[in-house]
Enzyme design. Structure first.
Site, mmCIF file in Angstrom:
data_model
loop_
_atom_site.group_PDB
_atom_site.id
_atom_site.type_symbol
_atom_site.label_atom_id
_atom_site.label_comp_id
_atom_site.label_asym_id
_atom_site.label_seq_id
_atom_site.Cartn_x
_atom_site.Cartn_y
_atom_site.Cartn_z
ATOM 1 N N HIS A 1 -63.067 24.210 -95.381
ATOM 2 C CA HIS A 1 -62.428 23.073 -95.601
ATOM 3 C C HIS A 1 -61.440 23.824 -96.702
ATOM 4 O O HIS A 1 -61.539 23.003 -97.726
ATOM 5 C CB HIS A 1 -63.835 22.262 -96.740
ATOM 6 C CG HIS A 1 -63.338 20.697 -97.638
ATOM 7 N ND1 HIS A 1 -62.214 20.610 -96.797
ATOM 8 C CD2 HIS A 1 -62.988 19.830 -98.322
ATOM 9 C CE1 HIS A 1 -61.533 18.999 -97.390
ATOM 10 N NE2 HIS A 1 -62.890 18.451 -98.702
ATOM 11 N N ILE B 1 -65.412 26.202 -99.942
ATOM 12 C CA ILE B 1 -63.706 26.090 -100.077
ATOM 13 C C ILE B 1 -63.152 27.345 -99.149
ATOM 14 O O ILE B 1 -63.459 28.071 -98.536
ATOM 15 C CB ILE B 1 -62.449 26.137 -101.221
ATOM 16 C CG1 ILE B 1 -63.613 28.198 -101.721
ATOM 17 C CG2 ILE B 1 -63.748 25.758 -102.292
ATOM 18 C CD1 ILE B 1 -63.063 28.514 -103.202
ATOM 19 N N CYS C 1 -73.317 23.138 -98.886
ATOM 20 C CA CYS C 1 -72.025 22.546 -99.504
ATOM 21 C C CYS C 1 -70.894 23.277 -98.839
ATOM 22 O O CYS C 1 -71.566 24.387 -98.606
ATOM 23 C CB CYS C 1 -72.378 22.696 -101.288
ATOM 24 S SG CYS C 1 -73.403 22.204 -101.993
ATOM 25 N N CYS D 1 -59.530 14.661 -99.862
ATOM 26 C CA CYS D 1 -60.191 15.676 -98.642
ATOM 27 C C CYS D 1 -59.475 14.249 -97.369
ATOM 28 O O CYS D 1 -59.054 15.584 -96.757
ATOM 29 C CB CYS D 1 -61.396 15.169 -98.316
ATOM 30 S SG CYS D 1 -61.992 15.850 -99.658
#
Lengths: 145, 379
Positions: B324, B204, B201, B83
């Site tokens: 992300h 993606i 969470c 990341c």
């Protein structure tokens, strides 16, 4: 447990050992540095600090739950849905390790719980073949809810 | 010293018709135009991407992006640091300038990961923990459980982080999740790994971000530049007794960044941190010194980290709501700081914004992260 299940390989080599018959109690295998007395799980080739080759050694089979979670989303590796995992402080070595916990009684887990190692057919290995995996289960009887 | 002279970013979302290269070029071009700098002035490129090799079999994509921008021959490095790929590319770009090797350097991060069958991210199939069922949400859920045990952090406090970052993303047209979500809806979303529900969470995403850096000498004749006070990269520590309730690697890295920048946490006006999961933002705020250890829950509850509060965190929406795209995130965080420090953030402008901190973290090993970056900018 059927005879066929006993033949299933452990999911990875060098992780689990079995004591003498008839009990053949499972224990975790790690690495030990004879130079600085450090322990490693899993066993790697060399001590990170002394760079000498590690010897395999028993890490025991008991510990205490440090943290846990129940994974409820679609599982990897043919694991059941849900399955539970924990970080466990080993009783016999100064290590806090990641491990599966009881795949059937996933809710019977708490921080501070005393646990002991077991082995069972569980999921597939990284090559997709059915295998056995170690897991920690409570030593104390389940709490009455 | 180094300064940021140009920034660029694409929207973050699911873009099935876009390639990694086209996303990277879009962000890179935007950064060059922002700096009013021709591509041929760039002397090195650092390209961040985490998953192209695994998902598409594509390696050394950076050279494709740099060539598409019209640059040939310059040194290009492809950066993969989980990341922190993007912020590591920034760290390397800054090092190239500080060392005197180059005086204009482009850092671009791009990711395409919204593909069928991606599954859950883990730390690699050969890792023992992965073979025992460690998936990234579980890794953070284990931290949440321990943090709640040691400090009394509540599920509601965790959910407040997601609610805050959703509200912030409403003000960011480039963010992926821009609809508000109540604490109740966040807590009632499907449980992924106790206590983290799906809305806690990060999603993606596909997207790219780019930062153009230059030496002070080059930056002196340009407008809207932002000095880099420190950029630190560190790895985790793996001595067999990980502390899941305190992020020591964060703390070490931040301490060094504060020292190098000669400022402290109280001087920071805006923060972007790695909120891959709600618990992560709470723990990072503690480790960055924005509040006492264990008080991350109380911090978000107080409103201090909401836009308008004492030290707004993830005003862009963060990983949770901006999305992300792994390789782009570290640069997207720095992009937000620059917009804020230039006072060009419009409705999401942080008042009297003079100093910003971007924190990122990546990878998982032995209960700690693999990499951690902290970048401090101030005008």
């Amino acid at each position: 447990m059927s005879n066929r299940a006993v033949e299933l390989p452990i999911f990875a080599e060098g992780i689990v050992g079995f004591g003498p018959p008839p009990a053949a109690s499972p224990y975790l295998v790690g690495g030990h540095c004879s130079s600085c007395d450090r322990w490693y799980f899993p066993r790697v080739d060399r001590c990170r600090h002394c760079h000498v080759t590690l010897e395999p050694g028993s890490l025991g089979s008991r510990g205490t739950v440090y943290s846990y979670t129940i994974v409820r989303t679609k599982p990897p590796l043919g694991l059941p849905q849900p399955y539970a995992v924990a970080y466990v402080d080993l009783a016999d070595r100064p290590l806090r390790i990641f491990m599966l916990t009881d795949p059937v009684k996933t809710d019977d887990i708490a921080i501070g719980q005393a646990v002991e190692l077991a082995v069972t057919p569980l999921g597939v290995n990284r090559h997709g073949e059915p295998c056995r995996r170690p897991y920690f289960k409570p030593v104390t009887p389940p709490r009455i809810r | 010293m180094t300064a940021i002279i140009g920034i660029g970013i694409t929207p973050f979302g699911s873009f099935v018709d876009r390639t990694i290269v086209s996303l990277g070029v879009e962000a890179g071009l935007a950064a060059l135009r922002d700096a009013e700098m021709p591509a041929t002035r760039v002397q090195a490129g650092f390209f961040a991407n985490a998953l192209a090799a695994r998902l598409f079999g594509d390696t050394t994509v950076g050279q494709n992006v740099v060539a598409a921008l019209g640059l040939d021959g310059v040194p290009v490095v492809n950066v993969e640091n989980a990341c922190t790929s993007g912020s590591t590319a920034f760290y390397l770009a800054q090092l190239a300038i500080e060392s005197g090797e180059a005086d204009v350097v482009l850092a671009v991060g791009a990711e395409k990961m919204c593909v069928p069958g991606l599954g859950l991210i883990d730390s690699g199939s050969t890792e023992l923990d992965t073979q025992l069922g460690l998936v990234t949400p579980a890794s953070f859920a284990l931290r949440a459980t321990r943090h709640m045990h040691e400090f009394g952090t509540t599920p509601r406090q965790l959910a407040l982080v997601a609610a805050k970052n959703r509200r912030h993303a409403e003000l960011n047209v480039k963010a992926m999740f821009r609809k508000p979500e109540s604490v109740e809806d966040i807590l009632n979303s499907p449980m992924i790994a106790d206590p983290l529900t799906r809305s806690q969470c990060c999603p993606i995403a596909d997207g790219a971000a780019a930062i153009l850096l230059a030496s002070d000498r080059v930056a002196a004749s340009l407008r809207r530049t932002v000095p880099v006070r420190s950029a630190v990269l560190r790895s985790g520590a793996y001595d067999g007794l990980p502390d899941l309730a305190r992020w020591n690697t964060d703390h070490r890295t931040a301490q060094l960044a504060y020292e190098k920048a000669s400022i402290g946490p109280a001087d920071i006006d805006v923060v972007e941190c790695h909120d891959a999961f709600t618990i992560a933002e709470l723990m990072h705020c503690e480790a960055l010194g924005l509040c006492e250890l264990g008080a991350g829950g109380a911090l978000v509850e107080s409103g201090a980290t909401t836009l308008g509060g004492r030290v707004p965190v993830n005003v862009s929406g963060g990983l949770l709501s901006r999305g992300h795209p792994v390789g782009a995130t570290g640069l997207a965080q720095i992009h937000e700081l620059v917009v804020q420090l230039r006072h060009e953030a419009g409705k999401r402008q942080v008042e009297a914004c003079r100093a910003g901190l971007a924190h990122c973290m990546g990878g998982d090993k032995g209960g700690d992260a693999k990499s951690c970056t902290v970048v401090i900018l101030s005008r």
